[in-house]
Design a protein around this motif. Structure first.
Motif, mmCIF file in Angstrom:
data_model
loop_
_atom_site.group_PDB
_atom_site.id
_atom_site.type_symbol
_atom_site.label_atom_id
_atom_site.label_comp_id
_atom_site.label_asym_id
_atom_site.label_seq_id
_atom_site.Cartn_x
_atom_site.Cartn_y
_atom_site.Cartn_z
ATOM 1 N N GLU A 284 0.819 -1.205 0.000
ATOM 2 C CA GLU A 284 0.000 0.000 0.000
ATOM 3 C C GLU A 284 0.861 1.267 0.000
ATOM 4 O O GLU A 284 1.944 1.292 0.596
ATOM 5 N N LEU A 285 0.352 2.312 -0.655
ATOM 6 C CA LEU A 285 0.877 3.662 -0.494
ATOM 7 C C LEU A 285 -0.069 4.368 0.459
ATOM 8 O O LEU A 285 -1.262 4.505 0.171
ATOM 9 N N VAL A 286 0.428 4.809 1.622
ATOM 10 C CA VAL A 286 -0.443 5.345 2.676
ATOM 11 C C VAL A 286 0.060 6.700 3.163
ATOM 12 O O VAL A 286 1.233 7.054 2.986
ATOM 13 N N VAL B 156 -0.910 15.967 2.014
ATOM 14 C CA VAL B 156 -0.741 16.096 0.555
ATOM 15 C C VAL B 156 0.729 16.251 0.186
ATOM 16 O O VAL B 156 1.064 16.696 -0.904
ATOM 17 N N LEU B 157 1.608 15.882 1.094
ATOM 18 C CA LEU B 157 3.048 16.012 0.834
ATOM 19 C C LEU B 157 3.525 14.853 -0.034
ATOM 20 O O LEU B 157 4.282 14.005 0.392
ATOM 21 N N ASP B 158 3.059 14.835 -1.276
ATOM 22 C CA ASP B 158 3.360 13.694 -2.126
ATOM 23 C C ASP B 158 4.788 13.725 -2.679
ATOM 24 O O ASP B 158 5.167 12.880 -3.466
ATOM 25 N N PRO C 15 3.712 -2.945 3.514
ATOM 26 C CA PRO C 15 2.776 -4.063 3.330
ATOM 27 C C PRO C 15 1.447 -3.759 4.029
ATOM 28 O O PRO C 15 1.423 -3.140 5.101
ATOM 29 N N ARG C 16 0.367 -4.189 3.433
ATOM 30 C CA ARG C 16 -0.954 -3.940 4.010
ATOM 31 C C ARG C 16 -1.058 -4.484 5.434
ATOM 32 O O ARG C 16 -1.666 -3.862 6.304
ATOM 33 N N VAL C 17 -0.430 -5.628 5.681
ATOM 34 C CA VAL C 17 -0.523 -6.222 7.002
ATOM 35 C C VAL C 17 0.095 -5.330 8.073
ATOM 36 O O VAL C 17 -0.302 -5.373 9.234
ATOM 37 N N ALA C 18 1.060 -4.477 7.692
ATOM 38 C CA ALA C 18 1.735 -3.610 8.660
ATOM 39 C C ALA C 18 0.942 -2.353 8.976
ATOM 40 O O ALA C 18 1.240 -1.664 9.957
ATOM 41 N N VAL C 19 -0.055 -2.035 8.146
ATOM 42 C CA VAL C 19 -0.831 -0.809 8.361
ATOM 43 C C VAL C 19 -2.319 -1.083 8.516
ATOM 44 O O VAL C 19 -3.114 -0.143 8.628
ATOM 45 N N HIS D 114 -4.699 6.479 5.803
ATOM 46 C CA HIS D 114 -5.638 6.152 4.733
ATOM 47 C C HIS D 114 -4.845 5.726 3.509
ATOM 48 O O HIS D 114 -3.674 6.093 3.318
ATOM 49 N N ARG D 115 -5.493 4.948 2.676
ATOM 50 C CA ARG D 115 -4.868 4.404 1.475
ATOM 51 C C ARG D 115 -4.871 5.458 0.383
ATOM 52 O O ARG D 115 -5.933 5.953 -0.016
ATOM 53 N N VAL D 116 -3.685 5.819 -0.085
ATOM 54 C CA VAL D 116 -3.578 6.748 -1.211
ATOM 55 C C VAL D 116 -3.905 6.011 -2.503
ATOM 56 O O VAL D 116 -4.713 6.468 -3.311
ATOM 57 N N ARG D 117 -3.259 4.874 -2.690
ATOM 58 C CA ARG D 117 -3.596 4.005 -3.817
ATOM 59 C C ARG D 117 -2.917 2.658 -3.617
ATOM 60 O O ARG D 117 -1.941 2.536 -2.873
#
Length: 271
Positions: A166-168, A174-176, A225-229, A239-242
């Motif tokens: 995940e990108l979170v 908004v500090l992309d 990894p999704r499991v870590a967040v 929250h999930r950015v994408r």
């Protein structure tokens, strides 16, 4: 030769600490010291330099470690042959990415310990390069690695799972152009950096906790990894950015070596 001395040699070579070795082997530190000195006397060479930073292998020590593994492997094969397939016991040395060590393996290792109390799993975090090198040189019995795809000449590679990535960020961030990533050698972090169209501000850490804490604090974005967040996503603190491409989890072994019954049991539990 008492093979307990060789086991102590291997653990001390891995930990670099008499205290950590004593704790792992359930011995007092003076016993570890005595065993190392006894082995040095028996072999007629100094195996470790005792430094303020810890115990460091000498050249003679590195040679001893290589051959000690062969002796202990042969001993385990003898035990397996004499006791039959019902005797599943011994040490299993394995490595995996930090996220897998922290979130995927504890229950698997606990299940192994419950079913085969005689198995002792020695688990350490490692990136792909370090893990493959460990399997090749015999310091590891098996390894788990996360990669998009994996080609490892001379080694057996088996896909055993998929890890969503995940990108979170914290809500409202908004500090992309500022990213917090795991250190180089983390396959999914390195892949993300390669695919960036520009060179943003990147801070790398050696632990998932450090990366996650910075992102929860609203300092930037992270790839984890999704499991870590998962808990933070559920709680709304992240929250999930994408979504990002999944990584494949591979089990790696060396087909040139005959695995002990304990190694076979752990490998089966990971499939």
């Amino acid at each position: 030769m008492d093979t307990r001395l060789l086991r102590t040699l291997l653990v001390l070579a891995r930990t670099g600490s008499f205290t950590a070795t004593a704790a792992e082997l359930h011995l007092v530190q003076s016993t570890v010291t005595s065993q190392v000195k006894a082995l040095e006397r028996h072999l007629g060479a100094r195996l470790f330099d005792r430094l303020p930073s810890g115990a460091r292998l000498t050249e003679a020590g590195r040679q001893a470690v290589e051959h000690a593994r062969e002796v202990l492997t042969a001993e385990q094969r003898l035990r397996d042959a004499v006791r039959g397939s019902t005797a599943v016991e011994g040490d299993v040395r394995m490595a995996a990415p930090e996220s897998v060590c922290a979130y995927r393996l504890p229950q698997r290792v606990a299940d192994v310990a419950m079913r085969w109390p005689g198995i002792s799993v020695h688990l350490s975090p490692a990136g792909t390069r370090q893990a493959l090198a460990g399997v090749r040189n015999g310091t590891l019995d098996l390894a788990l690695v996360l990669e998009d795809s994996l080609v490892a000449p001379g080694l057996k590679v088996t896909a055993v799972g998929v890890e969503p990535i995940e990108l979170v960020s914290a809500p409202g961030v908004v500090l992309d152009e500022r990213y917090f990533l795991l250190e180089e050698g983390c396959s999914y972090s390195d892949r993300f950096v390669r695919e960036l169209p520009a060179t943003p501000s990147i801070t790398r850490f050696g632990s998932i906790e450090a990366v996650r804490s910075c992102v929860v604090a609203g300092l930037g974005w992270a790839v984890l990894p999704r499991v870590a967040v998962a808990e933070h996503l559920d709680a709304g603190t992240l929250h999930r950015v994408r979504d990002l491409p999944d990584s494949t989890l591979y089990l790696v072994t060396d087909p040139r070596r005959t695995p002990s019954a304990a190694v076979r049991a752990v490998a089966a539990a990971l499939n």
